[in-house]
Design an enzyme around this catalytic site. Sequence first.
Site, PDB file in Angstrom:
ATOM      1  N   LYS A  55       0.809  -1.458  -0.002  1.00  0.00           N
ATOM      2  CA  LYS A  55      -0.155   0.063  -0.024  1.00  0.00           C
ATOM      3  C   LYS A  55       0.999   1.398   0.095  1.00  0.00           C
ATOM      4  CE  LYS A  55      -3.571  -0.716  -0.719  1.00  0.00           C
ATOM      5  NZ  LYS A  55      -4.915  -1.284  -0.320  1.00  0.00           N
ATOM      6  N   SER A 297      -2.488 -12.400   4.638  1.00  0.00           N
ATOM      7  CA  SER A 297      -3.063 -12.095   3.104  1.00  0.00           C
ATOM      8  C   SER A 297      -2.109 -12.779   2.075  1.00  0.00           C
ATOM      9  CB  SER A 297      -3.490 -10.908   2.884  1.00  0.00           C
ATOM     10  OG  SER A 297      -2.092 -10.278   2.741  1.00  0.00           O
TER      11      SER A 297
HETATM   12  N1  PMP Z   1      -3.176  -7.883   1.843  1.00  0.00           N
HETATM   13  C1  PMP Z   1      -3.062  -6.629   2.725  1.00  0.00           C
HETATM   14  C2  PMP Z   1      -2.494  -7.054   4.134  1.00  0.00           C
HETATM   15  C3  PMP Z   1      -3.470  -5.589   2.628  1.00  0.00           C
HETATM   16  O1  PMP Z   1      -3.321  -4.714   3.350  1.00  0.00           O
HETATM   17  C4  PMP Z   1      -4.113  -5.197   1.322  1.00  0.00           C
HETATM   18  C5  PMP Z   1      -4.697  -3.721   0.994  1.00  0.00           C
HETATM   19  N2  PMP Z   1      -5.933  -3.436   1.818  1.00  0.00           N
HETATM   20  C6  PMP Z   1      -4.272  -6.365   0.387  1.00  0.00           C
HETATM   21  C7  PMP Z   1      -3.861  -7.483   0.707  1.00  0.00           C
HETATM   22  C8  PMP Z   1      -4.920  -5.983  -0.863  1.00  0.00           C
HETATM   23  O2  PMP Z   1      -4.594  -5.025  -1.781  1.00  0.00           O
HETATM   24  P1  PMP Z   1      -5.246  -4.573  -2.742  1.00  0.00           P
HETATM   25  O3  PMP Z   1      -6.152  -3.186  -1.930  1.00  0.00           O
HETATM   26  O4  PMP Z   1      -4.445  -3.724  -3.695  1.00  0.00           O
HETATM   27  O5  PMP Z   1      -6.487  -5.374  -3.507  1.00  0.00           O
END
Ligand code: PMP
Length: 361
Positions: A55, A297
């Site tokens: 991010k 994630s």
């Molecule tokens: N994993 C984590 C830990 C995140 O903070 C985010 C962003 N919210 C994402 C995945 C997903 O990324 P994106 O917002 O680009 O879909």
Amino acid sequence: MTAETIRRTQGRGRLFNSILDTVGDTPVIRINNLAPEGVRLYVKAEFFNPAASVKDRLALNIIEAAERAGTLKPGQTVVEATSGNTGIGLAMVCAQKGYPLVVTMADSFSVERRRLMRMLGAKVVLTPRAEKGMGMYKKAVELAEKHGWFLARQFETSANADIHEATTAREIINDFAGDRLDYVVTGFGTGGTVAGLARVLRKERPETKIVLSEPENAALIASGVAQKRGAEGAPAASHPAFEPHPIQGWTPDFIPLVLQEVLDSGGYDGLRPVAGAEGIAWAQKLAAREGILTGISGGSSFAIAMQIAERAEAGAVILAMLPDTGERYLSTPLFADIPEEMDDEERALSESTPGYRMAAE
Ligand code: PMP
């Protein structure tokens, strides 16, 4: 390189003018110990960004796009609803550029996130977890309207997918130039990462399959139920398929406008559910077996990449996105079974020599 050769480094060949110039250009790293035979498995390690998540890219571009457009005035307060990493990235950018930052965040997200943002100079306004993502979002809108602040709008702004198109996707294209790339696996929070990747890979690597993943118990896309939207594409209601899940940063309780582009344009080839417990287990294995410390994630995308790897044809090349660092999860289920005190084996080691033993409890 052989074991007889010492590793050497040369520096990056430049002096950096600001922390902001260190955003992006994260490494793609081979998985050696966990990958099945006959395929090549890689991860793109977004924790190499300066505030340790993907991010940082979006945070920098939201601020710089608004500066270019004149919608963000010098010294104006920035406000955003974020599950953490966007807030941490924005706090880093705002600290460097001198903008005050207020973040709204449900109190269910990890304590590390709040303290990191405050450490980076931001104010964090907590919202009740029962109100989910919509609650923190609406609080940010209220605050922006009342105080005349700049609302970052990560879920709707074009500055989100644009930066992944211009950086994340380009890095993958360049790093895999002349090589196979059969699958890219990612989840979504705002959908910025997958939207940026889809724009570029669909044109330049049409053979690469984009596999999107979502929490098993919050399978919003798989449900087929369209998102209700209000002004400027913002969500008008919580999505009926949403349930709280442990994959922080993934799948808010609505389908973001930024992700809608991918759904409408057929920007993905497969959709796979993943259980939070699986993501946690694979994040733990990535740490213990590969030395790669990523969050839940990242573990969840990696879980899907492993499923694909186990069934893929010989020679297949698979890339999983690792959005952030595991250090951001010390107070969460990711570390719940990692003890603080010595276990029996460590105690036995302590007692195997005479000196420096701890007193028995
Ligand atoms: N994993 C984590 C830990 C995140 O903070 C985010 C962003 N919210 C994402 C995945 C997903 O990324 P994106 O917002 O680009 O879909």
